[in-house]
Scaffold this active site. Structure first.
Site, PDB file in Angstrom:
ATOM      1  N   ASN A   9      24.897   1.773  41.907  1.00 40.59           N
ATOM      2  CA  ASN A   9      24.517   1.109  40.660  1.00 40.59           C
ATOM      3  C   ASN A   9      25.789   0.571  40.023  1.00 40.59           C
ATOM      4  O   ASN A   9      26.583   1.339  39.497  1.00 40.59           O
ATOM      5  CB  ASN A   9      23.828   2.125  39.733  1.00 40.59           C
ATOM      6  N   LYS A  11      26.002  -1.255  37.435  1.00 39.61           N
ATOM      7  CA  LYS A  11      25.854  -1.414  35.973  1.00 39.61           C
ATOM      8  C   LYS A  11      26.367  -2.802  35.562  1.00 39.61           C
ATOM      9  O   LYS A  11      26.196  -3.746  36.311  1.00 39.61           O
ATOM     10  CB  LYS A  11      26.593  -0.286  35.244  1.00 39.61           C
ATOM     11  N   HIS A  93      16.659   4.001  33.875  1.00 41.55           N
ATOM     12  CA  HIS A  93      17.985   4.643  33.855  1.00 41.55           C
ATOM     13  C   HIS A  93      18.241   5.149  32.436  1.00 41.55           C
ATOM     14  O   HIS A  93      17.831   4.524  31.463  1.00 41.55           O
ATOM     15  CB  HIS A  93      19.050   3.625  34.276  1.00 41.55           C
ATOM     16  N   GLU A  95      20.701   5.006  30.624  1.00 40.23           N
ATOM     17  CA  GLU A  95      21.380   4.037  29.744  1.00 40.23           C
ATOM     18  C   GLU A  95      20.380   3.019  29.195  1.00 40.23           C
ATOM     19  O   GLU A  95      20.536   2.541  28.068  1.00 40.23           O
ATOM     20  CB  GLU A  95      22.533   3.358  30.512  1.00 40.23           C
ATOM     21  N   GLU A 163      18.958  12.299  37.400  1.00 39.01           N
ATOM     22  CA  GLU A 163      20.288  12.034  36.871  1.00 39.01           C
ATOM     23  C   GLU A 163      20.455  12.754  35.535  1.00 39.01           C
ATOM     24  O   GLU A 163      20.016  12.243  34.498  1.00 39.01           O
ATOM     25  CB  GLU A 163      20.476  10.535  36.659  1.00 39.01           C
ATOM     26  N   GLY A 169      28.800   9.363  34.614  1.00 38.93           N
ATOM     27  CA  GLY A 169      30.056   8.748  34.187  1.00 38.93           C
ATOM     28  C   GLY A 169      30.997   9.693  33.470  1.00 38.93           C
ATOM     29  O   GLY A 169      31.966   9.252  32.850  1.00 38.93           O
ATOM     30  N   SER A 208      28.072  11.420  38.673  1.00 38.72           N
ATOM     31  CA  SER A 208      29.452  11.701  39.109  1.00 38.72           C
ATOM     32  C   SER A 208      29.535  12.140  40.568  1.00 38.72           C
ATOM     33  O   SER A 208      30.350  13.005  40.904  1.00 38.72           O
ATOM     34  CB  SER A 208      30.107  12.716  38.174  1.00 38.72           C
TER      35      SER A 208
END
Ligand code: PEP
Length: 248
Positions: A9, A11, A93, A95, A163, A169, A208
């Site tokens: 991904n 992003k 996701h 985010e 996730e 991240g 991560s």
């Protein structure tokens, strides 16, 4: 038998210069034994599609609108992603859930749109640190799963990505015990709801993942691959993760 999937991904990272990383990824993985997927920014899908030639590298979007077309300025439909060369789309996701207020109901509608366009939907679920510390991880994930995955989902077109929000991240990875507990719960929920189709749906871990922890994570039961953010941007970082998945 579930095929393993190594998904990157990107992003909101990458312009034309980043295509060199795709060249390097293809060169380092001429015939991968696992499914290999990059989800770049939508602006790069068509260029990557032309660049990959006959290589098995799959391409995906990072979101799509629930409608097929219409007055939705700035949005992209699933059919448009497919038209650009995508076969997959990441949905829900964390985010997107945080930055754009996406609810599980919205994710489910997007997943239906993805199905209609013939895309494989990678539906993301995961708890925040506060929810984990409050002992609510499995409840939260169960509700996201129930709400986000459509009733007519099929294994061939549905991937679930676990996730944990606190691991994305941050350099913090869930322990293999934590991953095992959640993946087992997700598998049980999928089988209870979809029977054999639930057995066939792949479950990815994301948060991560890097070369140094990939092998341990891939050894966990019901981990069918990874959704990788930062470590997918450079072929030199992503290739050892792909290799670890091939060995798993
Ligand atoms: C992600 O964005 O889905 C992700 C898992 O990111 P990272 O690997 O950078 O934690």
């Amino acid at each position: 038998m579930r095929r393993k999937l190594a998904a990157g991904n990107w992003k909101m990272n990458g312009t034309d210069a980043a295509l060199a990383e795709v060249d390097a990824l293809i060169a380092a993985n001429p015939s991968p034994m696992v499914d290999l997927l990059i989800c770049p920014p939508a602006t790069l899908i068509d260029r990557m599609n032309r660049r990959r030639g006959n290589h098995a590298l799959a391409l995906g979007g990072q979101d799509c609108h629930h409608a097929a077309s219409g007055a939705h300025t700035g949005d992209i439909s699933a059919a448009m992603l497919a038209d650009a060369g995508a076969s997959h789309v990441i949905l829900g996701h964390s985010e997107r859930r945080a930055d754009h207020g996406e609810t599980s109901e919205m994710v489910r509608a997007k997943a239906l749109a993805a199905q209609d366009a013939g895309l494989i939907a990678i539906i993301c679920v995961g708890e925040t640190l506060a929810q984990r510390e409050a002992g609510q991880a499995l409840t939260v994930i169960g509700a996201q799963l129930a709400g986000s995955v459509p009733d007519n989902a099929r294994a061939a077109r549905t991937v679930v990505a676990y996730e944990p929000v606190w691991a994305i991240g941050t350099g913090k990875t869930a322990t293999t015990t934590e991953i095992a507990e959640v993946h087992a719960a997700i598998r049980a929920a999928l089988v209870a709801r979809f029977d054999a189709e639930g057995t066939g749906m792949r479950i990815l871990y994301g948060g991560s993942v890097k070369a140094s922890n990939a092998a341990d994570i891939f050894a966990v039961p019901d981990v069918d691959g990874a959704l990788v953010g930062g470590a997918s941007l450079k072929a030199a970082d992503f290739t050892p993760i792909v290799a670890a998945l091939e060995r798993a």
